[in-house]
Design a protein around this motif. Sequence first.
Motif, short mmCIF file in Angstrom:
data_model
loop_
_atom_site.label_atom_id
_atom_site.label_comp_id
_atom_site.label_asym_id
_atom_site.label_seq_id
_atom_site.Cartn_x
_atom_site.Cartn_y
_atom_site.Cartn_z
N SER A 142 0.83 -1.21 0.00
CA SER A 142 0.00 0.00 0.00
C SER A 142 0.85 1.25 0.00
O SER A 142 2.02 1.23 0.42
CB SER A 142 -0.93 0.03 1.22
OG SER A 142 -0.19 0.26 2.40
N LEU A 144 0.28 5.93 -0.28
CA LEU A 144 -0.53 7.09 -0.59
C LEU A 144 -0.19 7.55 -2.01
O LEU A 144 0.94 7.43 -2.45
CB LEU A 144 -0.25 8.23 0.39
CG LEU A 144 -0.68 8.00 1.84
CD1 LEU A 144 -0.13 9.10 2.74
CD2 LEU A 144 -2.20 7.93 1.96
N SER A 145 -1.20 8.07 -2.70
CA SER A 145 -0.93 8.67 -4.00
C SER A 145 -1.99 9.73 -4.27
O SER A 145 -2.78 10.05 -3.39
CB SER A 145 -0.94 7.59 -5.09
OG SER A 145 -2.18 6.92 -5.11
N LEU A 147 -4.82 12.29 -4.76
CA LEU A 147 -6.20 12.30 -4.27
C LEU A 147 -7.13 12.93 -5.28
O LEU A 147 -8.31 12.58 -5.36
CB LEU A 147 -6.23 13.10 -2.96
CG LEU A 147 -7.54 13.26 -2.22
CD1 LEU A 147 -8.15 11.90 -1.92
CD2 LEU A 147 -7.32 14.03 -0.92
N GLY A 491 -3.17 12.85 0.13
CA GLY A 491 -2.96 11.55 -0.49
C GLY A 491 -4.13 10.62 -0.24
O GLY A 491 -4.78 10.67 0.79
N LYS A 492 -4.38 9.78 -1.21
CA LYS A 492 -5.39 8.73 -1.08
C LYS A 492 -4.65 7.43 -0.79
O LYS A 492 -3.68 7.10 -1.48
CB LYS A 492 -6.17 8.61 -2.39
CG LYS A 492 -7.01 7.35 -2.49
CD LYS A 492 -7.59 7.19 -3.89
CE LYS A 492 -8.31 5.85 -4.03
NZ LYS A 492 -7.40 4.71 -4.22
N LEU A 493 -5.11 6.70 0.22
CA LEU A 493 -4.48 5.43 0.55
C LEU A 493 -5.03 4.33 -0.36
O LEU A 493 -6.25 4.20 -0.50
CB LEU A 493 -4.76 5.09 2.02
CG LEU A 493 -4.15 3.79 2.56
CD1 LEU A 493 -2.63 3.81 2.49
CD2 LEU A 493 -4.61 3.54 3.99
N THR A 494 -4.15 3.57 -0.97
CA THR A 494 -4.60 2.46 -1.81
C THR A 494 -3.78 1.21 -1.49
O THR A 494 -2.55 1.26 -1.42
CB THR A 494 -4.41 2.78 -3.31
OG1 THR A 494 -4.96 4.05 -3.60
CG2 THR A 494 -5.08 1.73 -4.19
#
Lengths: 531, 531
Positions: A142, A144-145, A147, A491-494
């Motif tokens: 995983s 962050l990238s 958003l 950032g969006k966590l994926t």
Amino acid sequence: MSTATSTVRPVLIAGQWRDADHRDTFQATDPNSNEKLSAEFPVSTWADCDAALDAATDAARQLRRLPASKIADFMECYADRIDAAKDALSDAAFAETGLARSPRLADVELPRTSNQLRAAAAACRSGDWAGATIDTATGIRSCLSQLGPVCVFGPNNFPFAFGSVSGGDFAAAIAAGNPVIGKANSSHPETTRLFAIEAAKALEETGLPAATVQLIYRTSHADGERLVSDPRMGATGYTGSRSAGLTLKAAADKAGKPIYLELSSVNPVVITPGALAERSEDILGQFVTSALMGTGQFCTNPGVVMLLNDASTDSFVDAVKEKFASAAAGTLLSPAVAKSLSSSVQKLCEYGAELLTGGGDIESGRCAYANTLLKVSGKTFLENPEGFQTEAFGNASLFVVAESIDELCQAIEQLEGNLTGCIYSATDGSDDEACDKIAFELEPKVGRILNDKMPTGVAVSAAMNHGGPYPATGHPGFTAVGVPGSLVRFGKLTSFDNIRPNRLPQLLQDKNPTGTTWRLIDGDWTQNKVG
Amino acid sequence: MSTATSTVRPVLIAGQWRDADHRDTFQATDPNSNEKLSAEFPVSTWADCDAALDAATDAARQLRRLPASKIADFMECYADRIDAAKDALSDAAFAETGLARSPRLADVELPRTSNQLRAAAAACRSGDWAGATIDTATGIRSCLSQLGPVCVFGPNNFPFAFGSVSGGDFAAAIAAGNPVIGKANSSHPETTRLFAIEAAKALEETGLPAATVQLIYRTSHADGERLVSDPRMGATGYTGSRSAGLTLKAAADKAGKPIYLELSSVNPVVITPGALAERSEDILGQFVTSALMGTGQFCTNPGVVMLLNDASTDSFVDAVKEKFASAAAGTLLSPAVAKSLSSSVQKLCEYGAELLTGGGDIESGRCAYANTLLKVSGKTFLENPEGFQTEAFGNASLFVVAESIDELCQAIEQLEGNLTGCIYSATDGSDDEACDKIAFELEPKVGRILNDKMPTGVAVSAAMNHGGPYPATGHPGFTAVGVPGSLVRFGKLTSFDNIRPNRLPQLLQDKNPTGTTWRLIDGDWTQNKVG
């Protein structure tokens, strides 16, 4: 109906400096003359916001396909351009804000701004901010990238370092891979425009999507709410007044869109009798400098000072009063700031604060208000703690004089969330017990706790928290200043679960993408590759 | 007026099992018989909430003075007690939820629950979760620590692993140093009560404040909103229905209180013709197992499957239809779930989905609904994307059959935020180009993206993201499962600026507090001491 004309400044949308779709215009005021500056700026309609959102969405898609190093290149190029444009930027900001060209604007805030961009660029390049996590046992990875498009509303008090298209939120959002729509602060639109010109040139020079940075100057309140809650929007960064911020927050919250707010803070400073006995002169100097610097217009200005009722406090208060009375009152950022300060001081007096000095406008032909010192007893404070926490943004401070440590702690318990809280105490440790008690109450109320140091001056450090519990900010876990913390907000966590190796983002492949990126692999932080 | 009587189950407030202050009572239903269970539970008035908040505030103050290892001791003791109470817990949960005693409850969910507590305890003990950051150049140090009392609303579908006083949010909140007020899910109050009994005993055994764990069963909606927005509350964790969650979110947002929500998700699964050509039997087995397991009542249940219109898809759909029709329909958790499922399927049909099998109640004397498969063309889906994303929580899935990759990507672009998204494709890479296109659209919409794997089964891993963009959850940067990520949600960030060494929290002192805690010192992650 659009009434764009050539005398009205253009907006920057989709890489084009073009006439705004607008109905009204506005002008900034020179706070040194209280006169309107000649440049006219458009109040954009929704059509401009909509076009900016579409272009930002497209830019976001393109940015996702680019390596982080390209984004870092842009930020560094932009930082260099800012340094080179120092004089023009400082002139514009001086005209619009009254802040001194030097050292404040040209020699302090400007290098802070360009260095902040470079620090964010370094974080972007390294990838450390993304918290890449690899679990080889489960095959899950995983990070962050991006958003999505971020809208930044900059404040009036830092035209460079917190500017909509140049400041901390901007740098953090871009470094996290997001395009930014800047909403200029209405008190310094020309300064913001000059930054956007440099940003646009840097985008072109480094080959980034032109809509990575866009600029509008003002919208209606309704369009502002629509903007932060639009489905295309990723998140919003807002620094400014509490009332406008809460209106935007309500709109963004309803749409499930993150909004990071920095609203208001009175930044309590506790000074013990032990500290005054040891070094009251020193503390006096520190306090007066911190309180009046920039005419008190810092988010971390020490607005409330808490003391114990004794002779050393009396002398200290008298000394501060004299210093406040004798120091020249600085220029305030705008007529609105002067009006708001006057209104806040009036309220504090109505609630029962004693006016020790100041408390009125200065007949100077400029935006100014007398350096103001107010005092209230701990008992009176406790009768209306909410009222006495009215932020008097500017060169005013309120002293709260308590009868005992217990009363002082009770007052602290009534504090709202603040950015900072300071404790000055005896260096020989003689009042450590009282200090521990005070710190225990103060710490949960503030984002940053200090010892023997004033709160102004927010270092760009990985350990900085320029944040704090509501209503200082909108979320107690995030900082607006400092790398990598400030990037994390955007950032969006994926998680990538069982993703084929060739499809993993570079940050999560077995090989360390830079050779030095910190990643959490099977529970240990390491710069090694997997395996 | 309180009408507490001895036949109504007591609440756990401030360490006492005492009669609730209540006006009404409720009973859970045995979904296997559709009959009410005998135990009566109180609907607490505000007086209970208020008392719990006061006690939690007091417990929070005490917890702040305790070393993390004490909290970890409690969690481990509690985990052992849960393991020992396996039979009683499984019996109670079976009666209230209809979930199989074995393997589901006793052999899968129970060990997951106790091990999750142990993982959180280990994180608590190590301090790694706090992200301790030390900047020696500026003298600033920061870390996460206690945020304050946390209220946990557990869902109906995991009475153990997501339970209000036993599950992931509970474990994360406690490990981050916060007391928890559990609000039992109304469908399994007795199970929750049994957990609270074990928790209370473990608190006593390990010497933690008795109010570290409290339990109420139900409140009015208004009191629930008041609870999450109370000034004494630190944050809320909520897993459950979208409508109730959004009501709580509005209240918490307005008060500036963090609320972490897990609301709804249709978990799109894309299956390419290339994947079906290679291994349709295998995928069929995986899908049917994932879709019907637990009667489809998982947050990550594959509710929407996206396919391309060709012969392999036709055969696949026929095969799924047969399997759905022939498999016995499981028992649903409650009459409310059955009703909601029926209503969702009805809506999907009204919007134009074709019912391939199922679509009705089963006359069984228990809570059950026929395994249901629906189909819609990509074109029809795109005419009402919001409608076709109606979550049919339970044993129902919707197949969306698109005419082209482009149409499929358009459909994905219309998706709301989801917890997961899967792509099954050819292993020989023959459809990699299409997959890249699909993944590019899918990734921003989901918290976890998978290849060649169904979404059910949420590993407790540091790299897990059990989260996703709104409305799957309330914030795209956080995970509800996995350590240390899930703890971070319940921490307050504090900077210590120029704080005298003896006053620093242990985590931030020069010496590494455990010898092995990971800290970010001057830009590098290390287990070393400072200097």
